[in-house]
Design a protein around this motif. Structure first.
Motif, short mmCIF file in Angstrom:
data_model
loop_
_atom_site.label_atom_id
_atom_site.label_comp_id
_atom_site.label_asym_id
_atom_site.label_seq_id
_atom_site.Cartn_x
_atom_site.Cartn_y
_atom_site.Cartn_z
N TRP A 33 -37.08 -9.08 0.47
CA TRP A 33 -37.57 -10.46 0.40
C TRP A 33 -38.57 -10.63 -0.73
O TRP A 33 -38.64 -11.67 -1.36
CB TRP A 33 -38.16 -10.90 1.74
CG TRP A 33 -37.12 -10.95 2.83
CD1 TRP A 33 -37.13 -10.25 4.00
CD2 TRP A 33 -35.93 -11.73 2.84
NE1 TRP A 33 -36.01 -10.56 4.73
CE2 TRP A 33 -35.25 -11.46 4.05
CE3 TRP A 33 -35.33 -12.62 1.95
CZ2 TRP A 33 -34.04 -12.06 4.40
CZ3 TRP A 33 -34.13 -13.21 2.29
CH2 TRP A 33 -33.48 -12.93 3.50
N GLN A 52 -37.49 -21.45 0.48
CA GLN A 52 -36.64 -21.12 1.62
C GLN A 52 -35.18 -21.49 1.34
O GLN A 52 -34.26 -20.74 1.69
CB GLN A 52 -37.13 -21.80 2.89
CG GLN A 52 -36.41 -21.31 4.12
CD GLN A 52 -36.96 -21.88 5.41
OE1 GLN A 52 -37.68 -22.88 5.39
NE2 GLN A 52 -36.62 -21.27 6.51
N ARG A 53 -34.94 -22.61 0.70
CA ARG A 53 -33.56 -22.99 0.37
C ARG A 53 -32.97 -22.03 -0.66
O ARG A 53 -31.78 -21.69 -0.59
CB ARG A 53 -33.52 -24.42 -0.17
CG ARG A 53 -33.67 -25.48 0.90
CD ARG A 53 -33.43 -26.88 0.37
NE ARG A 53 -34.40 -27.28 -0.64
CZ ARG A 53 -35.62 -27.76 -0.39
NH1 ARG A 53 -36.02 -27.90 0.86
NH2 ARG A 53 -36.43 -28.12 -1.36
N SER A 59 -36.06 -16.46 7.39
CA SER A 59 -36.67 -17.35 8.37
C SER A 59 -38.02 -17.83 7.84
O SER A 59 -38.64 -17.17 7.00
CB SER A 59 -36.87 -16.61 9.70
OG SER A 59 -37.88 -15.63 9.57
N PRO A 60 -38.49 -18.97 8.34
CA PRO A 60 -39.81 -19.45 7.92
C PRO A 60 -40.92 -18.42 8.19
O PRO A 60 -41.81 -18.24 7.38
CB PRO A 60 -40.03 -20.71 8.75
CG PRO A 60 -38.66 -21.17 9.11
CD PRO A 60 -37.83 -19.92 9.23
N LEU A 63 -40.65 -15.61 5.57
CA LEU A 63 -41.07 -16.12 4.27
C LEU A 63 -42.58 -16.26 4.21
O LEU A 63 -43.22 -15.86 3.22
CB LEU A 63 -40.39 -17.46 3.95
CG LEU A 63 -40.77 -18.10 2.62
CD1 LEU A 63 -40.51 -17.16 1.44
CD2 LEU A 63 -40.01 -19.40 2.43
#
Length: 119
Positions: A33, A52-53, A59-60, A63
């Motif tokens: 990530w 995020q997109r 996942s939030p 992130l």
């Protein structure tokens, strides 16, 4: 505070030494990530939703954790703009920008060689 390696010297680090603080940094930058977030921010600052997109599948919560770790390490900055709703942007610091080249190489290597490996 300057990190001291297992050698006891400030300027000599050995990532293979058990107590070397470089291991924590290596753990951070080797995370998938982190690699994707640094790549997404390479073109410039982004808001949380745009990140995020761009990073499909994150996942939030993950992130948020990733961005906090990068900010705590000094690899990115988080700027809050007073607006309604709140406007927050994330941007790489100069040292974070220096990480873009090796991580881009790693991402490109993975895309180029995936077909040769069994994953």
């Amino acid at each position: 505070m300057t990190a001291v390696c297992a050698t006891g010297e400030h300027d000599k680090h050995d990532v293979y030494a058990e107590l070397c603080p470089c291991r924590g940094l290596l753990d951070l930058i080797a995370n998938k990530w982190t690699t994707l977030a640094v790549g997404a921010l390479e073109a410039g600052p982004l808001r949380f939703g745009a990140l995020q997109r761009h990073m499909e599948g994150i996942s939030p919560k993950v992130l948020t954790q990733t961005l906090r770790r990068l900010e705590d390490a000094g690899l990115l900055t988080r700027t809050v703009y007073p607006a309604v709703p709140l406007h927050v942007e994330y941007e790489l610091t100069p040292v974070g920008r220096s990480l873009t080249v090796p991580l881009r190489g790693l991402r490109e290597w993975a895309e180029r060689h995936l077909h040769e490996l069994t994953i």
